[in-house]
Design an enzyme around this catalytic site. Structure first.
Site, PDB file in Angstrom:
ATOM      1  N   GLU A 188       0.831  -1.210   0.000  1.00 59.17           N
ATOM      2  CA  GLU A 188       0.000   0.000   0.000  1.00 59.17           C
ATOM      3  C   GLU A 188       0.857   1.248   0.000  1.00 59.17           C
ATOM      4  O   GLU A 188       0.517   2.248  -0.660  1.00 59.17           O
ATOM      5  CB  GLU A 188      -0.933  -0.006   1.217  1.00 59.17           C
ATOM      6  CG  GLU A 188      -1.995   1.074   1.211  1.00 59.17           C
ATOM      7  CD  GLU A 188      -1.560   2.375   1.900  1.00 59.17           C
ATOM      8  OE1 GLU A 188      -2.341   3.342   1.884  1.00 59.17           O
ATOM      9  OE2 GLU A 188      -0.433   2.401   2.461  1.00 59.17           O
ATOM     10  N   HIS A 243       3.938   7.745  10.250  1.00 62.88           N
ATOM     11  CA  HIS A 243       5.166   7.472   9.481  1.00 62.88           C
ATOM     12  C   HIS A 243       6.427   7.750  10.288  1.00 62.88           C
ATOM     13  O   HIS A 243       7.450   8.167   9.755  1.00 62.88           O
ATOM     14  CB  HIS A 243       5.171   8.226   8.153  1.00 62.88           C
ATOM     15  CG  HIS A 243       4.277   7.596   7.129  1.00 62.88           C
ATOM     16  ND1 HIS A 243       4.397   7.833   5.774  1.00 62.88           N
ATOM     17  CD2 HIS A 243       3.249   6.719   7.255  1.00 62.88           C
ATOM     18  CE1 HIS A 243       3.480   7.131   5.123  1.00 62.88           C
ATOM     19  NE2 HIS A 243       2.773   6.448   6.007  1.00 62.88           N
TER      20      HIS A 243
END
Length: 354
Positions: free
Chosen positions: A211, A318
């Site tokens: 993804e 992230h």
């Protein structure tokens, strides 16, 4: 297995985009030899590595509902070897600001521990000290001689941050790869809740790969399944200092139901109705594009699929300390189950006629 236990196992596992096998094996084992084997009708892995967990529906031709969450994590890749030190590039959109000083594992002929270093501030020019260190200025130190590094490491070897999941106060958890292994745990929680129910829809929970490199796994799996409708489960930004109220969502206040041009309005209505009927707290996010999540791939599969998106609030996205509330994850799984049980022929016909 409790959701927090599975979350810890999955987030601690290695699985950067394109190399998800170690994390994938945890899911495969859970549904083939573990507790989840009686929850599903079939497990299948496609050529790209997506894991499809199917639970059959009622009737001769039941509506097919696809649920998707991605397994891959952001990481790094060895781009050059220089006098025993490793240069590297990102796999996915890693936050470069937090890389300096991180412990890493280089997955080469064996797993090698290392650290990310750069020129210390004492040796920098005055103007350099005012700037963040660029990725090109960092190297990985394995503590090995150049000869030993050359024998063990190759350009193209993958690298992951070394970080274990940790429990904070108030049932809040932090660690790497919460994006989107928390969504994978929500899919498992959904299947756990569905195991004792007969529902009309055929539910296919897809644990997708790659993804972070452009929703590749979801493109392949949604094209192959060609579902009647689909939901992606991912993360969204959690509230924290420095964000406006509309930029972040509160931890502990339930899943975020996304609305916007890419979300079928009847699916949004069905999700909110299911949340209210189940007394599930939820939040709403208006988003104009599905890009960046598996929802995009589902929506444009074959001739098009009525789609929706659920998100789990997550701080520090992230990075290696992504942070979420366990209750939001559990309630996301419960909402998925409530929605799945409400999908029937009449709802599907409404989607076609909208």
């Amino acid at each position: 297995m409790q959701p927090e236990t599975l979350l810890e196992q999955l987030t601690n596992a290695v699985g950067p985009s394109g190399r998800e096998d170690r994390a994938a094996q945890i899911i495969v084992d859970f549904f083939t030899t573990g507790e989840g084997q009686s929850w599903i009708t079939e497990l299948h892995r496609d050529r790209l590595g997506n894991i499809m967990l199917r639970k059959k529906g009622g009737g001769a031709n039941p509506p097919r509902l696809m649920l998707a969450a991605h397994l891959d994590e952001i990481g790094l890749i060895v781009s050059a070897i220089e006098d025993g030190f490793l240069r590297f590039s990102p796999i996915g959109g890693i936050d470069q600001r937090v890389l300096l000083g991180q412990e890493v594992i280089v997955h080469s002929r064996e797993d090698l521990p290392g650290i990310i270093g750069a020129k210390p501030p004492h040796l920098q020019q005055p103007d350099e000290r005012k700037k963040a260190v660029k990725l090109e200025e960092m190297t990985i130190d394995l503590g090995l001689s150049p000869e030993r590094v050359a024998a063990l490491v190759q350009v193209g070897d993958t690298i992951t941050i070394k970080r274990d999941c940790c429990a904070l106060k108030n049932n809040v958890y932090a660690g790497k790869a919460m994006d989107d292994r928390a969504g994978v745990v929500a899919l498992v929680e959904c299947l756990r809740r569905l195991k004792d129910f007969n529902h009309q829809a055929e539910v296919v929970a897809v644990v997708t790969v790659q993804e972070e490199l452009g929703v590749r796994g979801a493109f392949v799996s949604s094209f192959g399944l060609n579902p009647d409708l689909g939901l992606a489960v991912d993360v969204t930004h959690g509230e924290m200092p420095g964000l406006a109220d509309y930029e972040g969502f509160k931890l502990g206040q339930g899943p975020v139901i996304v609305t916007g041009p890419q979300v079928h309005p009847l699916i949004f209505e069905k999700l909110t109705a299911a949340a209210e009927a189940g007394k599930i707290k939820y939040q709403v996010e208006a988003e104009v594009t599905p890009r960046g999540t598996d929802a995009y791939a589902i929506q444009v599969a074959q001739a098009g699929v009525a789609s929706g998106l659920l998100s789990i609030p997550l701080r520090y996205m992230h990075t290696s300390v992504e942070t979420l509330a366990l209750d939001d994850l559990k309630e996301t799984g419960r909402l998925l189950a409530e929605f799945s049980m409400a999908v029937d022929d009449a709802f599907l016909e409404g989607l076609k006629c909208y």
